[in-house]
Design an enzyme around this catalytic site. Structure first.
Site, PDB file in Angstrom:
ATOM      1  CG  HIS A  17      -2.092  -0.939   1.038  1.00 45.63           C
ATOM      2  ND1 HIS A  17      -3.014  -1.167   2.029  1.00 45.63           N
ATOM      3  CD2 HIS A  17      -2.462  -1.713  -0.003  1.00 45.63           C
ATOM      4  CE1 HIS A  17      -3.908  -2.053   1.604  1.00 45.63           C
ATOM      5  NE2 HIS A  17      -3.590  -2.394   0.380  1.00 45.63           N
ATOM      6  CG  HIS A 104      -0.685 -12.585   6.398  1.00 49.41           C
ATOM      7  ND1 HIS A 104       0.420 -11.938   5.893  1.00 49.41           N
ATOM      8  CD2 HIS A 104      -1.680 -12.404   5.486  1.00 49.41           C
ATOM      9  CE1 HIS A 104       0.111 -11.386   4.727  1.00 49.41           C
ATOM     10  NE2 HIS A 104      -1.157 -11.662   4.449  1.00 49.41           N
ATOM     11  CG  ASP A 354      -5.875 -13.389  -5.416  1.00 51.11           C
ATOM     12  OD1 ASP A 354      -6.340 -13.387  -6.563  1.00 51.11           O
ATOM     13  OD2 ASP A 354      -5.051 -12.538  -5.005  1.00 51.11           O
TER      14      ASP A 354
END
Length: 414
Positions: A17, A104, A354
């Site tokens: 980002h 993650h 996704d």
């Protein structure tokens, strides 16, 4: 680190980002015809929002070539390129201020650096792979023009749905007859590796070049998506036209370099080359690749269970391997987990992700394969050029020295 390669060196930058992502490519030979569209084709295959099977994040991923090129030709100096991040939603990640997302990289990045990106996974995001894909497209163009090398990757499985030709089914035989097995790979799979093209791959939204299997994969991905869940899969890649002699034993064997490259891609968990784990079930008498004389007078192999690499060095046959991608870690389904301070809680992540990464991973695998082969080509050419400046070897037995090629032999076919 963020740099890959020895002579063809690629450094990527950027977070998911931030203002932009991109790469610096050093070591590209001068004189290569190159325009933005050469790079854009692969970036467009990688970009988000291609179908309802991928994240809806709407990024055009338009590449801007910054340096190292004039009048459509590379100068031999570093090539700089960037892609701007445009469709950002940092507010979708506010819950990660409290929770490290399960499986993650939020927690591990914080442990390593003592600070982490506030949204989107930062450098651990697949957004980082834009620089790789752009660099790989440049390497691939050189390899195609100089050697006629072709690199094609495709989705070979999603969850338990796999191509029917990936491998012959394991034989169910008594233990005392366990040498009675099928070939390491099915004839259908071998033929697919020989003939598959990117056009056939891209004809299906899953990038699986088998329509019936692709339809089953679509249903499996959409089932995961509807359940706010995710699913993994595998990508198979074949590299055709690779010259013999690439690879640097003993620690930089070609398959080791390919494994390094593939396992550096986000979400990868497995790598196998040639017959892979299936080859462990086949006796050497059936698995060995016998040598035969090729039409050009050189040596080739009758079979190719080695996957084009022997002793860590390419043997001139097609190189093929398979990469396993785990189910994406970020899902919107509520998960019982813990906050950074250990307080139990429930996390339902937001954001656009996704449900299965493998369709978009195909050009990333191709790019990393191109970067490995490009680097090894430059290394081998440097060795050959240095050797060519010395007098011919006459003090060793003929069996120890490669005979000189006849005039015109071994030249690339145009």
């Amino acid at each position: 680190m963020s740099t890959f390669g020895t002579l063809f060196r690629v450094t990527t930058y950027g977070e998911s980002h931030c203002a932009s992502v991109g790469a610096i490519i050093d070591g590209c030979p001068p004189g290569l015809p190159l325009v933005a569209q050469d790079v854009q084709t692969q970036l467009s295959r990688r970009r988000p929002g291609q179908s309802n099977l991928t994240t809806p994040r709407d990024e055009k991923d338009l590449v801007h070539l910054q340096s190292g090129i004039e009048h459509g030709v590379t100068l031999g100096t570093p090539i700089g390129l960037l892609v701007r991040n445009e469709d950002q939603r940092p507010k979708d990640y506010s819950e990660t201020d409290l929770y490290p997302r399960p499986s993650h990289a939020d927690w591990t990045y914080l442990e390593k650096y003592g600070v982490k990106a506030s949204s989107g996974g930062g450098r651990s995001s697949a957004r980082e792979t834009i620089g790789r894909v752009a660099a790989g497209a440049i390497a691939e163009k050189y390899l195609k023009m100089a050697y006629g090398i072709e690199i094609v990757a495709f989705v070979s499985s999603v969850g338990k749905v796999s191509l029917p030709s990936v491998a012959s089914p394991p034989s169910q035989v008594p233990d005392d007859e366990d040498d009675v097995v099928e070939d390491a790979l099915s004839p259908e799979f071998v033929e697919l590796l020989r003939t598959v093209t990117r056009e056939k791959v891209d004809a299906q939204p899953t990038r699986c070049p088998h329509a019936e299997t692709s339809e089953r994969m679509i249903k499996r991905i959409l089932r995961a998506k509807d359940a706010n869940d995710s699913i993994g899969g595998t990508v198979t890649c074949v590299i055709r036209g690779v010259p013999a002699g690439l690879g640097e034993p003993v620690f930089d064997k070609l398959e080791a370099k390919l494994g390094h490259a593939m396992l550096s891609i986000p979400a990868t968990k497995a790598f196998e080359i040639g017959s892979g784990f299936r080859g462990t079930q086949v006796p050497g008498s059936r698995h060995n690749d016998a040598f035969v004389r090729r039409a050009d007078g050189g040596l080739g192999t009758r079979t190719n269970w080695s996957g084009g690499v022997q002793g860590g060095i390419s043997n001139g046959e097609d190189i093929y391997f398979r990469v396993g991608f785990k189910s994406p870690a970020t899902i919107t389904q509520p998960q019982e987990t813990a906050q950074y301070d250990g307080t139990p809680g429930v996390l339902a992540a937001r954001g656009r992700h996704d449900p299965c990464v493998v369709p978009r991973a195909v050009p990333i695998v191709e790019a990393m394969a191109a970067l490995v082969i490009m680097d090894q080509v430059l290394i081998q050419n440097a060795r050959k050029t240095a050797s060519s400046l010395l007098p011919p070897i006459t003090t060793l037995p003929p069996t120890m020295v490669k005979p000189p090629k006849a005039e015109g032999e071994g030249e690339k076919k145009q």
